[in-house]
Structures are given as C-alpha cells and as structure tokens.
Design a protein around this motif. Structure first.
Motif, PDB file in Angstrom:
ATOM      1  N   UNK A 134       0.819  -1.206   0.000  1.00 43.75           N
ATOM      2  CA  UNK A 134       0.000   0.000   0.000  1.00 43.75           C
ATOM      3  C   UNK A 134       0.855   1.259   0.000  1.00 43.75           C
ATOM      4  N   UNK A 137       2.465   1.496  -3.452  1.00 43.25           N
ATOM      5  CA  UNK A 137       1.423   1.749  -4.455  1.00 43.25           C
ATOM      6  C   UNK A 137       1.038   3.226  -4.440  1.00 43.25           C
ATOM      7  N   UNK A 139       2.816   5.704  -4.009  1.00 42.83           N
ATOM      8  CA  UNK A 139       3.762   6.591  -4.683  1.00 42.83           C
ATOM      9  C   UNK A 139       4.109   6.042  -6.064  1.00 42.83           C
ATOM     10  N   UNK A 140       3.153   5.334  -6.650  1.00 44.65           N
ATOM     11  CA  UNK A 140       3.261   5.020  -8.074  1.00 44.65           C
ATOM     12  C   UNK A 140       3.948   3.716  -8.430  1.00 44.65           C
ATOM     13  N   UNK A 141       4.137   2.811  -7.474  1.00 47.65           N
ATOM     14  CA  UNK A 141       4.746   1.512  -7.800  1.00 47.65           C
ATOM     15  C   UNK A 141       3.652   0.492  -8.128  1.00 47.65           C
ATOM     16  N   UNK A 142       3.749  -0.116  -9.281  1.00 46.98           N
ATOM     17  CA  UNK A 142       2.843  -1.204  -9.638  1.00 46.98           C
ATOM     18  C   UNK A 142       3.317  -2.492  -8.973  1.00 46.98           C
ATOM     19  N   UNK A 143       2.401  -3.445  -8.850  1.00 50.16           N
ATOM     20  CA  UNK A 143       2.744  -4.715  -8.216  1.00 50.16           C
ATOM     21  C   UNK A 143       2.822  -5.795  -9.286  1.00 50.16           C
ATOM     22  N   UNK A 144       3.911  -6.553  -9.296  1.00 51.96           N
ATOM     23  CA  UNK A 144       4.026  -7.691 -10.215  1.00 51.96           C
ATOM     24  C   UNK A 144       4.479  -8.924  -9.433  1.00 51.96           C
ATOM     25  N   UNK A 145       4.267 -10.085 -10.040  1.00 50.01           N
ATOM     26  CA  UNK A 145       4.666 -11.342  -9.399  1.00 50.01           C
ATOM     27  C   UNK A 145       5.489 -12.147 -10.381  1.00 50.01           C
ATOM     28  N   UNK A 206       9.429   4.409 -18.467  1.00 46.36           N
ATOM     29  CA  UNK A 206       9.645   4.293 -17.025  1.00 46.36           C
ATOM     30  C   UNK A 206       9.107   2.982 -16.425  1.00 46.36           C
ATOM     31  N   UNK A 207       9.862   2.464 -15.470  1.00 45.20           N
ATOM     32  CA  UNK A 207       9.468   1.258 -14.745  1.00 45.20           C
ATOM     33  C   UNK A 207       9.404   1.626 -13.269  1.00 45.20           C
ATOM     34  N   UNK A 208       8.336   1.228 -12.639  1.00 39.23           N
ATOM     35  CA  UNK A 208       8.261   1.410 -11.190  1.00 39.23           C
ATOM     36  C   UNK A 208       7.427   0.253 -10.643  1.00 39.23           C
ATOM     37  N   UNK A 249      12.790   7.925  -1.633  1.00 37.94           N
ATOM     38  CA  UNK A 249      11.746   6.893  -1.697  1.00 37.94           C
ATOM     39  C   UNK A 249      11.829   5.962  -0.491  1.00 37.94           C
ATOM     40  N   UNK A 251      13.245   6.571   2.372  1.00 35.90           N
ATOM     41  CA  UNK A 251      12.932   7.304   3.586  1.00 35.90           C
ATOM     42  C   UNK A 251      11.414   7.463   3.754  1.00 35.90           C
ATOM     43  N   UNK A 252      10.745   7.748   2.649  1.00 33.59           N
ATOM     44  CA  UNK A 252       9.280   7.865   2.687  1.00 33.59           C
ATOM     45  C   UNK A 252       8.664   6.566   3.196  1.00 33.59           C
TER      46      UNK A 252
END
Lengths: 368, 703
Positions: A134, A137, A139-145, A206-208, A249, A251-252
């Motif tokens: 969460x 997510x 801050x713009x990170x997608x979730x992959x498996x 970009x990848x995140x 990132x 630190x956040x």
C-alpha cells in the motif's frame, strides 16, 4: 375511539366495506388506537390485544379475514400481519419501559461476553505485505509477481552474478532434480530480484514496480533462519532517477512504516547488481535511537546499537541494463529488497521466525 | 577481518578512537560487526565485502582510514640486507599454466633458526585470531594480515632440484595437504610441484603440502609469494570444499603488484626473528603483468546518477587517497566546479574491480558521505497497477476470513512420501537435487500436504478446532519445465461452532465445507458439485468442484477446479489425525476469471412490488432420490412465479418408514405483475404435488 373495537366484532360485509381504500381506513383506525394506548398494566394490554380467544387480533382474523371473500382477503392478510408485529413489539417493550421507569428488573450483565461469531484472520506476513504494498502503491509503484522456480540466468547471470562469483557462496541455492535432457537447470529463486530482469525485458522505461513473494536459501532452520522466507523487491528506472530519488523513496517508506520520527542512514555496501550499493539502517524505533530501553538497560531490539540494519539496495548497476537492452547512458534507477519476515519480527517482537510457518492458531489469533 | 587498532597505526597516524574509526569506516563502506577491547588492545571486527580483497589486510584498511580522515598512508618499503649469493642460482621457477598463475616470486633464506615467535608477534596474531606455530610460519601469516597478500614458505631442502613448476593438476592426482588430509584433484586446479614437476607440493593459492612443510629442523627457507587467477581459485576451493585464508584472498582477487613487496617484507622479518642469510634478488616470473587501466569520470555523470554535485576538491582528494591518481583532462581545467569537468584516473593494481565510471562515482560518493545527498521523492509519471487478480483475491480472502477461516503460510518443501499421499496420478513432483534432508526433499504437488501438516501441528498442540486457508502455489514438473499453479487450500477440523453461553457446540461437517465453498462460488457465478474427488478423500463424502459457468458452456468437459471432502480415514490414520478433517483445494486462476466475468455480468434486478408467498411441502421420498431431483421436477413445471425452492428440514427414522426419508421443501412464489391469489397458489401447489408424486413417487405427509 372505542368505536373501532366494536367494529372488530363485525365482518366487512356487515361493516359495508368493499374497497381496498375502506380496508385501509379501518386498519388505520386500529393502528391509531394501538398507538394511543397508555402505559398501564402489561397483562391488561395483552388480554385486550393478544389473547387467543378474545383479543383484537383474533377478532380481526376471524371476523374480517376468514369471513371475507377471497377477493377482499388479499387486502387484509399483509395488513393484519403488520398489525400483529406492532402488537408483539409493544408487548415486548412493556418490560423494557418498566425497567426504565422503575430502575429494577432483569438487567443484562455487561461483563458477560456477547455472541462471538468466529471470524478468521490474515496471516501476519500478509498484513505486512499489504501494508508495504500500500505504501509503495501510493507513490506510483505497480505490483508484479514472478515464478519461484527460476533459471540461473534470471536469478544470477542477468543480475551480474556470473558462475563462481563469491556472492553465490552467500546464497546457497536449492536446485531441482531434472531429467537429463533438460535445457537449463532450475533453481528456487534466492531473492525476488529475477523479476527486475523479467520486468525490464517486457517493458521500456519508465518502470516502477514492487515484487512481493517467497524466496529460498539453503540455510539450516533456526530461530532467525528459515529456508523459505518473504521479500518485496522494488525497482524504479527512468531517464531522471538519481541517488537522491532513491534515498527519498526509501525514507518515505520507512517513515510511513515505522512512524515519522525514525531517522534513516545509508551505508555503502556491495551487491553485484547495484552500484553504488547501500545497506539501509533506521534509528531504532523501539528505543528512539538511544540504544537504551525505557527501563534503563540495553535496548533488546537494536542491542544498544541505536540503529537497525533493514535491507540492501542501491542504484541499478549499468551492467544489468546490458542484459535487458536498456541504454545505460540514458536511463538510471534504483532497486531494493526488503525482507518481510525480519521486518515483521522486529515490529511485533517475534523472536522465532519458525512461528510464521507453524500456523498454530494461538499465534494466528494474536494478529486479527 | 579482525583489524588490530594498533596495527592500523603502523600505516596511518590516526588519532580518533577505535569506536570512532569503526563508525566512520562503516559509513564509508566497510561493514563493522563490532569493536572489542581485547587483551592486546582494541580490535575492530570488519566484515569486508567480497569485492574488496584489498581490505583483507591492515594496510588496505589504513588506506581507507587515510581517505576518510585525509591522512597520508605510510608506504611499506622493506630493505632487508642481502648476501652476495644470488637467488636465481639457488632456485628455478617455471610457470606452465600462466592462465592460472599470473605471477610467482621466490626468495631463499639460508641458515634460519626455527623457533617459537617472540611475544609481540604471538600477541598480534592472537589479536587477529590466528594461532602461533613457529617464527617463520607466523611471519607469513603476519605479513598476510598486514599487507593482505598470502605467502607460503617451503623447507628449501625438501624441494627437489630446488625447482618449482606451476602446472595444472593431473586428473585424479593426489596429495596430502598441511591439514593432514589426502586430497584428490582435477585438471582445473593449479598445483605447485617440484623437480621435474611430477610431485605436487602445494595447491596453488589454497594450501601447501605436508612433504615440504617447515619444521623445527628446517635450515633453509623458500618464500613463495604468487598471484593466482581469482575465478580458478574460487572454483577450486568449492571443488575441494577447502576455504582458507589464502583462497579467500586470491579468490576475491589479490594485488599482483603486492607479491614481490610482501615477499620482501617477509624476508625482512625472518632475518629479524630467525636470523640467516637472504640471497640477493628475487626470482620473479610474471606472465600476467598488465598495464594499468585508464578510467574517466565526469561531473555530468556524477550529477546524472547521484543527483547532487560533489566539489572538485572532494573528488580529487578522495580519488587520490584511494590510489586512483585523478588528472583533470577537460578544456575548462582552470574552472572549479565546471559542469564539463572530467578526470582521467589510473586503476590501482589492488582495485581490479574498479573498471568503469560508475565504480569511480561510488568511490567518490562513499568517501564524500552518502548523507550529503539530500533525499527527495520522485514524481510518478504514470499510474500504478495492482496485480491483475488483486481485486478477486482480496474479495476471496476477505470472504473466507468472514466465514471464520484463518490464513496460513507454509513452506512448500515436504517429504516425498507425504506428498505422494495427495499427488494425483500422472503428476511429476518437483524434486530437489540438494534437499536439506529427506523430510523436505520435494516441493509440494498440492497445497493439501502442507495444510494437513498445519492441522496436524494444531492437533498435536492441543488446538482441536481450526479452520484454515492458504492462498499459495503448488509445484509440478512437465518434463523438464516447472509449473507453478495458484491454489486455494482449505482445511477444517473440530467444531464449526464452539459451545458458549448462547449456543450449543456443533461439529464441522461436509455441509459446512460445501456451504463455505459455495459462498466463494457465489462470487464466481456458482460452483457445481459433482461425483468424483480424490481417492484420499472419504468415498461417501467427497466431490469434485466445477464452475457453473463452465458446466453450462461448451467447455463442460474441462477438468474440475479441484476437490473437496472429508479426509479418508485410512489417510487420517497414517497422519495420526485423530479427528475428522475436511479439506479442499481449488485452482485459483479460473476462479478469478469467473469472478471477474460474474462481476461484469451482474445487473440490478428491480425489487418486487408485490408480496411473496411461501408454501411448505412435507415429502416422503425414497432413499436415493436427490434434492436436485425435487428441484428439477418442480422447475420442469415451468411456473415462472416460483422464485425459490429450498430444503428446510430432513430426517429419517421415527415415524418415517425404512428406505424412505422425510424432506420439508419450501417453495416461494413471487409475481412481478400482481399479488398472487389464494386460488393461484392453490393451483400451483396441486401441480407441484402431482408432479412430485408422479415423477418421484413422493408422498405428501400430513403436517
């Protein structure tokens, strides 16, 4: 008003009612009479309304409903049912009103438990996964498996860890027993990092992304080691990502997870797939970074060090970009790998990693 | 690497306390496990990362300290007295395998006196955690700890023909090493041999042999200080399962230029502590000599990667102190802080791993201090996506938790024998080639095996009531390919409802399992329960589970999602599960797909404006007649006002004749057009009764 009671002695035909509107009016009169009833003796009320033989309800059922022709009857049924409910409710609340009024009678024992409907629970590791997912997510990170059974290429080579690299000694690896004609050996991934490669192979910057999952290292189990554990990998690559973005990132994340007062520290380290590489520490959230527990002794969480080592990370090594056809001169990025089990142990004071996998319901219950 | 604080002072005049030095080292890249005040002074325990072999000696650590504190490094330049006799007349060296051994230096010292080491040397070794043996052996260890370069000493008189031949091992060649073990080699290993090369006297870069070992009767000493190829050493150490101080250093990459210096330093100390006469010069065979690499670093790249500038002076001071000899080469040389600034650096022989601009940037950054780069949060440039099945999985998990199931996580490693109990026939298990033990030698082919183990754990720990689920994977092999499949596994045992103040206890039954699974099925357009199910399930209480959407589609012959039921008693017996256990496993990807489809297809149905009417039918049915026969019979009447058919009571015995059972069926009538009349209901009821009598031989019981 008592006129309405007399009307219940008569049938609809005798009352000369033949339309639904007239039925409605009669029931409205009855309801009004019921509402106007003053608080009095409960038994008197019960006899008047609900006694089997002569109660108002019984009279209505016999005189109005049963005696009516089928065409009228369907208007009466639902209205009688509604009236019956109203009477029952009044009867029930008689008791309560008396208690309110007189301060006596049967009162619930508030110290007794209510009816507990048994509900289940998320596994603690899942809760930590969800919390961390969460945060990233947001801050713009997608979730992959990705697969847990990997090839040496993705687990090692493409991450700049060639065969006989000393780092492989620290990642003792399980291999699968394959038929002789197998094209490539298969292993259990030792980290979630192979998904860095798989993601970049599929996608241009970009990848995140973050990658939650199980990982495996061939360590003998004890209180702090399990040969299966959980990680979240993170990867961000773009044309303008710098070391400052990386530390910002992380630190956040840490301030979200441990609270805004923790301090962070990056120490240079070494991983073959990041450069510069860092180990990341937080000021011990349990002793406020003093190394001393509230009671005055040494803080048991950081062992007096005031800092807790959390995980390894760094800027993606340009060599890695070579494996995925990214232009290392144009893009830059960072990667990190967070050990979930350790984080959960730290945050919740768990001293044996094995409890996560024993699944004793007494453990599961503690984290609803 | 135990860094003796006083040893550090031999090379750099540091005045900061050991704790302070340790903490600064930690923040510039040398991981520190701790600082101890030992009997011989403070010792810093440094965990040197595998890319920094140069820090496996006090000299290298001192260089780091010098760079951090901006203190000069005191260089080592031993000048031992040499005799007139030449080393090159006393020993010959031939390297036949230059790809394994890049340099070999030899010195000879005659007439030494082997004896115990003096106290200062013993103390220094002890502080570093090394046992003292004799002066000459101790010196080679001491020099290794000091300069980071391993050495080996031979009894010169035992080396045949006073000749060293460095060659590949012969296949299956054997030798007894210094630790007394007889070892066997393969041709990838580098051997030190003597005379005509037929006898091995040491494994290059790893360990010497017993036959030429220094003893208290040794008179003349041959000092070997060489350089071996790192990858070959790592491979060899792994092959031999022999990891030594020497193999660690050579394996990570020792400094080839250091070989001669370390040998000279050892000679100096031997003369000092064991006396004797050092022959002049050195035999130095150096086929691997390389010209130093030039590497450039630019301010533009520093900014691009690090995001913040570093002042010129900092860049130059750090790189100089670490030995990279930076030289400004850009046009704006005079301008401090120029954005065009570029430096050309020379790779020092002890930093083979620094080859690229990014490596130099890391050097600059770590000495400058990582805390000087201000953190900031990068702006997101695109939306973030959850996993494709995120929503379905979340709803599934929350529904299960609402139903009272606790989520578990398990380790998929199980015993093959256990796995086989539940593995469908024809499935190849994913066996491990190097399991930790036979108890964990295969990855589970079903989630059932670990679920059963979790129930077993709970029963063995006095927890009799458990309802558990796991969302995980099972692992199988298709030929030589792996297949990981997402599965939901459910396990339940004990009471569905525990006895409390308000309710009586009730045991978990097949009906609980079916109801709970159907609650999940509701999200996915419904489950269909079919005869079948695995043979490890109780023959009378098992089922295969399919998707309704599949049943009604072309793909009706697709295999089921999975199985559900009560664990067969014989299997429960084998697992020592002494109460009824219910298990289910469903493949999740089709469930998730059906959940998505069902969600997309869902539409609002206007609430009825007219009241519904219920009628109960108490039926006497023959055993073997199913509830589904009743519903089908009623539905076949085509009465569109029938909105539900439910079973509300079922019993056998008492007044019910043998071979029959009593079923109370509640039918709900609902019209969308008007309130149903008594006459209509009566008519429908008569039709229902006569159809049930006719098709199922049902009798209406007087209630």
């Amino acid at each position: 008003m008592s006129g309405i009671l007399e009307k219940t002695e008569l049938t609809f035909q005798q009352l000369g009612a033949s339309s639904e509107a007239e039925v409605d009016r009669l029931f409205a009169e009855i309801e009004e009479f019921l509402e106007s009833e003053q608080i009095g003796d409960r038994e008197t009320f019960r006899v008047l309304w609900a006694s089997d033989k002569k109660g108002v309800l019984t009279k209505i059922r016999n005189n109005w409903l049963r005696a009516a022709p089928p065409s009228t009857r369907r208007w009466i049924g639902p209205r009688l049912e509604k009236l019956t409910h109203s009477v029952a409710f009044k009867l029930k609340t008689y008791v309560e009103r008396q208690v309110e009024g007189e301060g006596s009678g049967e009162r619930v024992d508030l110290s007794l438990p209510g009816v507990i409907r048994s509900v289940g629970s998320h596994h603690l590791i899942r809760q930590v996964f969800q919390e961390i997912e969460g945060i990233f997510f947001s801050i713009g990170f997608s979730v992959v498996e990705g697969p847990e059974i990997e090839t040496p290429y993705y687990n090692f080579e493409a991450l700049n860890i060639p065969e006989f690299h000393p780092v492989r000694d620290d990642m003792d690896t399980f291999y699968l027993d394959l038929p002789k004609d197998a094209k490539t050996p298969l292993l259990l991934r030792t980290h979630t990092s192979p998904m860095q490669i798989r993601t970049m192979e599929k996608q241009k910057p970009p990848v995140r992304v973050i990658v939650p999952g199980k990982v495996y290292r061939r360590d003998n189990p004890d209180a702090t080691h399990s040969f299966a554990f959980h990680q979240i990998e993170g990867l961000a690559v773009d044309t303008d990502i710098t070391f400052c973005d990386f530390t910002g990132t992380i630190e956040y994340f840490v301030k979200q997870f441990f609270g805004p007062s923790v301090k962070t520290r990056f120490r240079p380290s070494y991983f073959p797939f990041t450069e510069p590489s860092v180990e990341f520490d937080v000021s011990c959230p349990f002793c406020g970074g003093t190394g001393t527990s509230a009671g005055g002794g040494t803080c048991s969480k950081c062992k007096g060090a005031a800092w807790i080592e959390l995980f390894g990370a760094g800027m993606v090594d340009p060599a890695v970009y070579g494996f995925v056809n990214y232009d290392a001169k144009k893009v830059s990025g960072f990667a990190f790998g967070i050990g979930i089990d350790r984080l959960a142990m730290l945050k919740y004071g768990i001293d044996d990693i094995q409890v996560f996998f024993q699944n004793d319901v007494r453990f599961l219950r503690q984290f609803p | 690497m135990k860094v003796v604080y006083n040893g550090l002072k031999d090379f750099v005049d540091v005045t900061a306390s050991p704790q302070e030095v340790a903490s600064r080292l930690a923040l510039s890249g040398t991981n520190i496990a701790g600082v101890e005040i030992g009997p011989h002074g403070p010792v810093i325990d440094a965990e040197v990362s595998s890319n920094r072999p140069d820090c496996l000696g006090h000299y290298g650590i001192a260089r780091e300290v010098g760079a951090i504190y901006k203190l000069p490094l005191k260089h080592v330049s031993p000048k031992p007295a040499e005799s007139a006799a030449k080393t090159s007349d006393a020993v010959k060296v031939e390297i036949q395998a230059p790809e394994l051994c890049g340099r070999f230096t030899a010195r000879v010292i005659r007439n030494v006196k082997i004896q115990p080491s003096p106290k200062w040397l013993k103390d220094r070794l002890e502080a570093s955690g090394v046992a003292s043996i004799s002066n000459v052996v101790d010196i080679s260890n001491y020099v290794m700890l000091e300069l980071g370069h391993p050495l080996h000493t031979f009894d010169y008189d035992k080396v045949r023909d006073h000749k060293i031949v460095v060659r590949r091992a012969k296949q299956n060649e054997k030798m007894r090493t210094l630790d007394g073990m007889e070892r066997q080699f393969d041709s990838n290993l580098c051997m030190i041999s003597d005379g005509d090369g037929s006898r091995a006297i040491g494994i290059g870069g790893i360990m010497g042999g017993v036959e030429t070992e220094i003893s208290f009767s040794t008179k003349n000493v041959l000092i070997e200080c060489a350089w071996f190829e790192p990858v070959a050493i790592r491979r060899a150490a792994r092959f031999l399962k022999l990891h030594t101080e020497a193999s660690t250093r050579f394996g990570r990459g020792a400094d080839p230029e250091m070989a001669e210096l370390a040998s000279r330093r050892a000679a100096e100390l031997i003369l000092q502590l064991a006396g004797g006469e050092l022959l002049s010069g050195v035999v130095d065979v150096y086929p691997g000599k390389r010209a130093p690499k030039k590497i450039r670093v630019t301010r533009a790249e520093i900014l691009r990667v690090m995001g913040t500038d570093v002042p010129d002076k900092q860049i130059e001071a750090s790189l100089s102190a670490l030995g990279f000899a930076p030289v400004r080469i850009d046009q704006n040389r005079g301008a401090e802080g120029s954005l065009l600034a570029a430096w050309e650096c020379t790779q020092p022989s002890w930093r083979a791993e620094v080859e690229r601009e990014i490596d130099l940037i890391e050097e600059i950054a770590r000495i400058y201090g990582l805390d000087k780069f201000p953190p900031r949060l990068p702006a997101a440039r695109q939306g973030a996506a959850r996993l494709p099945h995120y929503e379905a999985e979340t709803r599934l998990r929350e529904r299960l938790i609402g139903l009272g199931y606790r989520e578990i996580l398990t380790i998929p490693h199980v015993a093959e024998e256990r796995d086989a109990l539940f593995r469908p026939s024809g499935v190849s298990p994913a066996r491990l080639s190097n399991p930790l033990s036979e108890e964990v030698n295969v990855l589970r082919a079903t989630g059932i095996v670990t679920m059963a183990a979790a129930l077993e754990w709970n029963l063995n720990h006095g927890q009799r009531n458990a309802r558990l689920f796991e969302i995980g994977r099972h692992y199988r092999l298709n030929g030589s390919e792996s297949a990981e499949t997402r599965v939901l596994t459910i396990g339940a045992t004990g009471e569905a409802r525990e006895k409390g103040l308000y309710d009586a206890a009730r045991d978990f039954s097949f009906a609980d399992l079916k109801g709970d699974l159907d609650s999940i099925g509701e999200l996915a357009g419904g489950f269909h329960w079919d005869d079948g199910g695995a043979d490890w399930l109780h023959a009378a209480r098992r089922s295969s589970v399919k998707l309704n959407s599949v049943i009604s589609s072309e793909a009706r012959n697709l295999s089921s999602l999975g199985v559900a039921g009560q664990l067969a008693r014989r299997v429960a017996e084998k697992l020592k599960l002494r109460q009824d256990v219910f298990l289910a496993e469903l493949e999740l990807d089709p469930v998730y797909a059906a959940m998505r489809a069902a969600k997309e297809a869902r539409r609002y149905e206007p609430l009825p404006r007219f009241p519904s009417v219920e009628r109960d039918f108490s039926l006497l049915l023959a055993d073997g007649t199913k509830f589904s026969d009743v519903t089908k019979t009623i539905q076949s009447l085509g009465i569109k006002e029938i909105s539900a058919v439910e079973a509300t009571d079922l019993f056998r015995g008492k007044n019910v004749p043998a071979g029959k059972y009593s079923l109370l069926v509640r039918v709900t009538f609902q019209s969308r057009e008007a309130t149903l009349t008594e006459a209509q209901i009566g008519d429908y009821s008569r039709k229902i009764i006569s159809a049930l009598e006719k098709h199922l031989g049902a009798q209406l019981r007087a209630s």
